[in-house]
Design a protein around this motif. Structure first.
Motif, short mmCIF file in Angstrom:
data_model
loop_
_atom_site.label_atom_id
_atom_site.label_comp_id
_atom_site.label_asym_id
_atom_site.label_seq_id
_atom_site.Cartn_x
_atom_site.Cartn_y
_atom_site.Cartn_z
N ARG A 239 0.83 -1.38 -0.13
CA ARG A 239 0.07 0.13 -0.02
C ARG A 239 0.85 1.21 0.06
NH1 ARG A 239 -2.37 3.13 4.23
NH2 ARG A 239 -4.42 4.22 3.53
N ARG A 240 1.77 1.24 0.60
CA ARG A 240 2.85 2.40 0.73
C ARG A 240 3.48 2.77 -0.57
NH1 ARG A 240 7.34 3.14 5.59
NH2 ARG A 240 8.18 5.29 4.86
N PHE A 241 3.60 1.84 -1.30
CA PHE A 241 4.25 2.03 -2.76
C PHE A 241 3.21 2.73 -3.54
CE2 PHE A 241 4.93 0.35 -6.99
CZ PHE A 241 6.15 1.02 -7.41
N LEU A 242 2.08 2.01 -3.42
CA LEU A 242 0.99 2.46 -4.17
C LEU A 242 0.62 3.95 -4.00
CD1 LEU A 242 -1.58 -0.62 -4.30
CD2 LEU A 242 -0.19 -0.03 -5.96
N GLU B 87 3.17 9.19 5.94
CA GLU B 87 2.39 10.16 5.76
C GLU B 87 3.17 11.38 5.33
OE1 GLU B 87 -0.52 13.04 5.26
OE2 GLU B 87 -0.67 10.69 5.26
N LEU B 88 4.66 11.34 6.09
CA LEU B 88 5.48 12.29 5.57
C LEU B 88 5.96 12.14 4.33
CD1 LEU B 88 7.69 14.38 5.94
CD2 LEU B 88 8.86 12.76 7.20
N GLU B 89 6.24 11.00 3.83
CA GLU B 89 6.74 10.82 2.41
C GLU B 89 5.52 10.94 1.39
OE1 GLU B 89 8.63 6.70 2.34
OE2 GLU B 89 10.17 7.27 3.68
N PHE B 90 4.42 10.54 1.78
CA PHE B 90 3.20 10.82 0.83
C PHE B 90 3.28 12.33 0.43
CE2 PHE B 90 -1.29 11.97 0.35
CZ PHE B 90 -1.59 11.33 -0.95
N GLN B 91 3.42 13.22 1.45
CA GLN B 91 3.15 14.58 1.19
C GLN B 91 4.40 14.94 0.39
OE1 GLN B 91 0.68 16.43 1.81
NE2 GLN B 91 -0.31 15.16 3.43
N ALA C 281 7.13 16.59 -4.74
CA ALA C 281 8.05 16.43 -5.70
C ALA C 281 7.18 16.24 -7.41
CB ALA C 281 8.74 15.18 -5.51
N HIS C 282 6.42 15.34 -7.34
CA HIS C 282 5.58 15.30 -8.44
C HIS C 282 4.93 16.49 -9.06
CE1 HIS C 282 5.90 10.88 -7.72
NE2 HIS C 282 5.76 10.78 -8.74
N ALA C 283 4.51 17.52 -8.25
CA ALA C 283 3.83 18.66 -8.56
C ALA C 283 4.72 19.45 -9.16
CB ALA C 283 2.86 19.10 -7.55
N ALA C 284 6.04 19.61 -8.50
CA ALA C 284 6.98 20.45 -8.88
C ALA C 284 7.55 20.08 -10.37
CB ALA C 284 8.08 20.66 -8.00
N PHE C 285 7.70 18.75 -10.43
CA PHE C 285 8.19 18.10 -11.75
C PHE C 285 7.16 18.51 -12.86
CE2 PHE C 285 7.70 14.69 -15.00
CZ PHE C 285 9.11 14.92 -15.54
N PHE C 286 5.72 18.32 -12.67
CA PHE C 286 4.80 18.82 -13.46
C PHE C 286 4.85 20.01 -14.05
CE2 PHE C 286 0.52 20.12 -14.50
CZ PHE C 286 0.25 19.29 -15.78
N ALA C 287 4.85 21.05 -12.93
CA ALA C 287 5.15 22.43 -13.00
C ALA C 287 6.20 22.87 -14.10
CB ALA C 287 5.38 23.36 -11.85
N VAL C 288 7.35 22.33 -13.87
CA VAL C 288 8.32 22.49 -14.75
C VAL C 288 8.34 21.84 -16.20
CG1 VAL C 288 11.29 22.08 -14.98
CG2 VAL C 288 10.14 22.63 -12.88
N ALA C 289 7.93 20.49 -16.19
CA ALA C 289 7.81 20.07 -17.52
C ALA C 289 6.84 20.48 -18.13
CB ALA C 289 7.61 18.55 -17.06
#
Length: 317
Positions: free
Chosen positions: A15-18, A179-183, A188-196
């Motif tokens: 579940r954590r990986f998902l 929970e910390l890693e999820f946030q 990180a994904h949102a920042a990548f999407f903003a740049v890409a």
């Protein structure tokens, strides 16, 4: 068939990986693919072309997307610790240190203004340990707590103490860390999407409104989820403190030692392989002096650069 593939894939993954890797990766790739496809062809034309494809081709294409997403998510999951360290402000090299120095000095001033009693959960006691981000300081405060209170090096002691903790405490630690890693991963994904997405739309000449929407909204999500990581980071830090407060003597008992004064000898033994019976080495005072230098909030600086760069791209076009 695609649903079956996804079901079988999720059955092999925890579940954590998902939640922390695969789901954010799928969403990011889907949104990025939508932006790219929208600039290359008309959406209605692309939809008609997709509907005209054979069912087998659709299944193969969907399966390929899932496989690629799983592989990318596996890479991202393996780099979760590195990504978290970047959010803590632990950038590699001298250049990274220089770039984040204004943020470090700002947090040193804030720590001095709060004082130890008010800032104990958010800042380490030693000003030289202060990091340039709030997340880094919260985690560093928890990491330095055992050394400040008991003389135990948390980095050396934690792998040996963790197996002795009760299941309830380890579950709380794992939940807070997840929970910390999820946030952080969402950020990180949102920042990548903003740049890409922003870079793609700027290069291909996409509509200015779409460029600003993708660029600024994704950056806002990255900032909001980073802020959302602070609460679970505090909870995780509190659980680490509880672990050392309640169970450090159990580790000493397992090692056949008694008393908190033994931690200094254990630190020498684990860090330098110096026998336990050897007299303690004098502590070296080689920590850098803390100087009062100009400071700035990295959040304010980041927002200034984001807004300025977005308006600059629109103006240049």
């Amino acid at each position: 068939m695609l649903t079956d593939v996804v079901r079988e894939t999720t059955g092999l993954l925890d579940r954590r990986f998902l939640l922390n890797a695969l789901l954010p990766t799928l969403i990011t790739l889907g949104l990025l693919g939508t932006v790219v496809a929208g600039t290359l062809t008309d959406p209605a034309t692309a939809l008609r072309a997709w509907n005209a494809l054979d069912g087998t081709i659709k299944v193969l294409a969907g399966t390929g997307v899932v496989v690629v997403a799983v592989l990318i998510a596996a890479i991202v999951s393996g780099a979760a610790q590195t990504i978290t360290r970047c959010y803590e402000g632990l950038w590699p090299g001298r250049l990274g240190h220089i770039l984040l120095l204004p943020g470090t000095h700002r947090h040193r001033r804030r720590a001095r203004r709060l004082g130890f009693e008010r800032g104990a959960a958010d800042y380490p006691v030693d000003p030289a340990d202060v990091l340039p981000t709030r997340l880094g300081n919260i985690l560093r405060a928890a990491e330095s707590y055992p050394a400040d209170r008991y003389g135990a090096d948390a980095v050396l002691t934690w792998p040996r103490l963790f197996p002795l903790l009760p299941d309830k405490l380890t579950a709380s630690l794992a939940s807070a860390r997840a929970e910390l890693e999820f946030q952080v991963m969402i950020s990180a994904h949102a920042a990548f999407f903003a740049v890409a997405a922003g870079g793609w739309l700027a290069v291909t000449g996409g509509p200015p409104w779409l460029f600003l929407t993708c660029y600024w909204s994704a950056a806002a999500l990255a900032w909001a989820t980073y802020r959302g990581a602070l609460a679970p980071a505090r909870l995780y830090g509190d659980q680490v403190r509880v672990a050392f407060d309640l169970y450090r003597h159990e580790l000493l008992d397992r090692l056949g030692m008694d008393g908190d004064e033994q931690w200094a000898r254990l630190n020498q033994f684990w860090h330098r392989n110096i026998p336990l019976g050897t007299p303690l080495l004098p502590k070296s005072d080689d920590r850098p002096a803390v100087k009062a230098l100009p400071s700035v909030s990295l959040s304010v600086l980041a927002w200034f650069l984001l807004i300025g760069s977005g308006l600059l791209v629109v103006w240049l076009r």
